[in-house]
Scaffold this active site. Structure first.
Site, mmCIF file in Angstrom:
data_model
loop_
_atom_site.group_PDB
_atom_site.id
_atom_site.type_symbol
_atom_site.label_atom_id
_atom_site.label_comp_id
_atom_site.label_asym_id
_atom_site.label_seq_id
_atom_site.Cartn_x
_atom_site.Cartn_y
_atom_site.Cartn_z
ATOM 1 N N LYS A 241 -10.097 -67.610 -76.562
ATOM 2 C CA LYS A 241 -11.116 -67.660 -76.679
ATOM 3 C C LYS A 241 -11.143 -65.418 -77.177
ATOM 4 O O LYS A 241 -11.477 -64.791 -78.459
ATOM 5 C CB LYS A 241 -12.360 -67.426 -76.650
ATOM 6 C CG LYS A 241 -12.998 -69.001 -76.494
ATOM 7 C CD LYS A 241 -13.733 -69.128 -76.033
ATOM 8 C CE LYS A 241 -14.218 -71.363 -76.140
ATOM 9 N NZ LYS A 241 -15.334 -71.340 -74.396
ATOM 10 N N GLY B 133 -20.459 -82.922 -71.225
ATOM 11 C CA GLY B 133 -19.664 -82.371 -72.252
ATOM 12 C C GLY B 133 -18.790 -81.487 -72.721
ATOM 13 O O GLY B 133 -18.561 -80.976 -73.241
HETATM 14 N N1 HSE Z 1 -14.913 -75.774 -72.625
HETATM 15 C C1 HSE Z 1 -15.918 -74.828 -73.724
HETATM 16 C C2 HSE Z 1 -16.351 -74.085 -72.330
HETATM 17 C C3 HSE Z 1 -16.476 -75.567 -74.321
HETATM 18 O O1 HSE Z 1 -17.414 -74.434 -71.686
HETATM 19 O O2 HSE Z 1 -16.764 -73.228 -72.662
HETATM 20 C C4 HSE Z 1 -16.361 -74.574 -75.907
HETATM 21 O O3 HSE Z 1 -15.105 -74.492 -76.511
#
Ligand code: HSE
Length: 431
Positions: free
Chosen positions: A203, A185
């Site tokens: 980000k 997940g």
């Molecule tokens: N897909 C993202 C990660 C989830 O692996 O960091 C958290 O933003």
């Protein structure tokens, strides 16, 4: 004291984590705020077996939550762009505060969302959008508010870090590790967002805007993924004393802001080089405090839910304290946002690791070093690896140069008859 009422839209990994932590820690949270946080409604396309919603009002229509007159705070955890944008704008127009974990939404549509929030005097908070449970946005906006930020560098995609760590530690295959990250997940709905650096660039865009007080400019971030990193390069880097990490880097220079996500070689004794698995970390270098490091779980339902709830708590405190002035979402007053340019990648300056396949005959290294010398590129180290093949791996480390200088030199090296295929380039940072 009246409860503060939240509506949660989306009951996937982060939605269920948020729901469960809010429910489980309700008493502790209300002791912190001075009132109860009540989940007044959940909007989700389907139930989640991990959540007991039997005593919660559930609707299949998320827009009902954004229009529910009882709700003070709408929590957007559906992800994606269009529907999430519509939902958030509707909630704002209806005078509701918004908490979102949606980094793509904030990075791409944040300027529009913040303008709407200003107009309606509501708060938009997105701590959980960057680095999961690590309170890095709060650290930049509040803890480091006295400082001018020089640069920041972070492992801000857990899936990518999980893949590189497993490849490094166990020599596992890229696609095999990616499948495991998806099953756990961690990965985005479209995992190319993770491996090609798009998620990290979302980000990083947010972090840079908060660090430097500039509008969100996702389209100007340079993005390069990890899908071409080989076990051989990981091993060569290790022998030279480096780890390969997928870093998001923002740096203030005299000319503007560098904003880039790419695989990066960093000395293996640095703390961030030892951040492994799904963990995230961000190093911030600021003028007054110096260097600080933030480390923790960058993905996962409850870890990310922890940051979602921190935002809910902040807003709830403002509601019950009667503080109606919305705090600026980027930590700078909107009218003071600066127009410092984001630099094109060609204008950024780093050191490089180059990996070439060179014909095993006299004069080859001389030809390569001549190109680098003529391009004003200073070589720090050169190593020829043993091989039974006709073309042997040659590894070069260079000192800092502009990307445009290196682009030109690489094109010239690749054009040499004695060089086979493409040159692998990995940028080197000493942070
Ligand atoms: N897909 C993202 C990660 C989830 O692996 O960091 C958290 O933003």
């Amino acid at each position: 004291m009246k409860p503060v009422k939240v509506g949660i839209c989306g009951l996937g990994t982060v939605g269920s984590g948020t729901f469960n932590v809010l429910t489980r820690n309700a008493a502790e949270i209300s002791r912190r705020i001075g009132c109860e946080i009540m989940i007044a409604q959940v909007g989700a396309r389907r139930d989640n077996p991990d959540c007991d919603t039997t005593s919660t009002q559930v609707t299949r229509d998320i827009f009902e939550v954004a229009s529910n007159p009882d709700i003070d705070i709408v929590v957007e955890l559906i992800g994606g762009y269009e529907v999430a944008l519509k939902l958030v704008l509707l909630a704002i127009e209806n005078g509701k505060h918004v908490v979102t974990a949606n980094k793509a939404l904030i990075a791409v549509h944040g300027n529009q969302i913040f303008a709407a929030a200003r107009k309606h005097n509501v708060t938009v908070a997105f701590e959980s959008a960057v680095a999961g449970g690590i309170p890095i946005i709060k650290a930049l906006k509040e803890g480091l508010a006295a400082n001018k930020i020089n640069n920041l560098a972070g492992i801000i995609n857990g899936t990518g870090n999980f893949i590189l760590s497993e490849m490094q530690a166990k020599g596992r295959d890229f696609s095999d590790v990616l499948k495991e990250a998806q099953a756990l997940g961690y990965a985005e709905a479209d995992p190319t967002f993770d491996v090609e650096g798009i998620d990290a660039a979302h980000k990083l865009t947010i972090l840079a805007s908060i660090a430097y007080g500039i509008p969100l400019q996702f389209d100007k971030a340079y993005t390069e993924g990890i899908s071409k990193i080989t076990a051989e390069d990981i091993r060569f880097a290790d022998e030279l004393g480096y780890r390969i990490k997928h870093l998001g880097i923002a740096r203030r220079t005299a000319q503007g802001i560098e904003l880039r996500v790419h695989p990066t070689m960093i000395p293996k004794q640095t703390l961030i080089a030892n951040v492994n698995g799904v963990m995230n970390a961000v190093v911030v270098d600021a003028d007054a405090v110096g260097q600080t490091l933030y480390y923790g779980a960058g993905a996962g339902g409850e870890a990310t839910g922890s940051a979602v709830i921190a935002d809910i708590i902040d807003i709830a405190r403002n509601i019950i304290g009667g503080n109606t002035a919305a705090s600026p979402p980027l930590g700078f007053q909107a009218e003071t946002l600066s127009n410092l340019p984001i630099l094109a990648m060609e204008q950024t300056e780093t050191a490089y690791y180059l990996h070439l396949k060179a014909a095993e005959k006299p004069g080859v290294l001389a030809a390569v070093t001549k190109i680098l010398g003529q391009g004003g590129i200073n070589i720090e180290a050169i190593v020829q690896k043993e091989s039974d093949e006709d073309y042997v791996p040659v590894i070069l480390l260079t000192q800092q140069v502009f990307e445009f200088q290196m682009n030109k030199a690489i094109l010239e090296i690749e054009a040499l008859d004695c060089i086979l295929g493409d040159v692998t380039r990995i940028r080197v940072e000493h942070l």
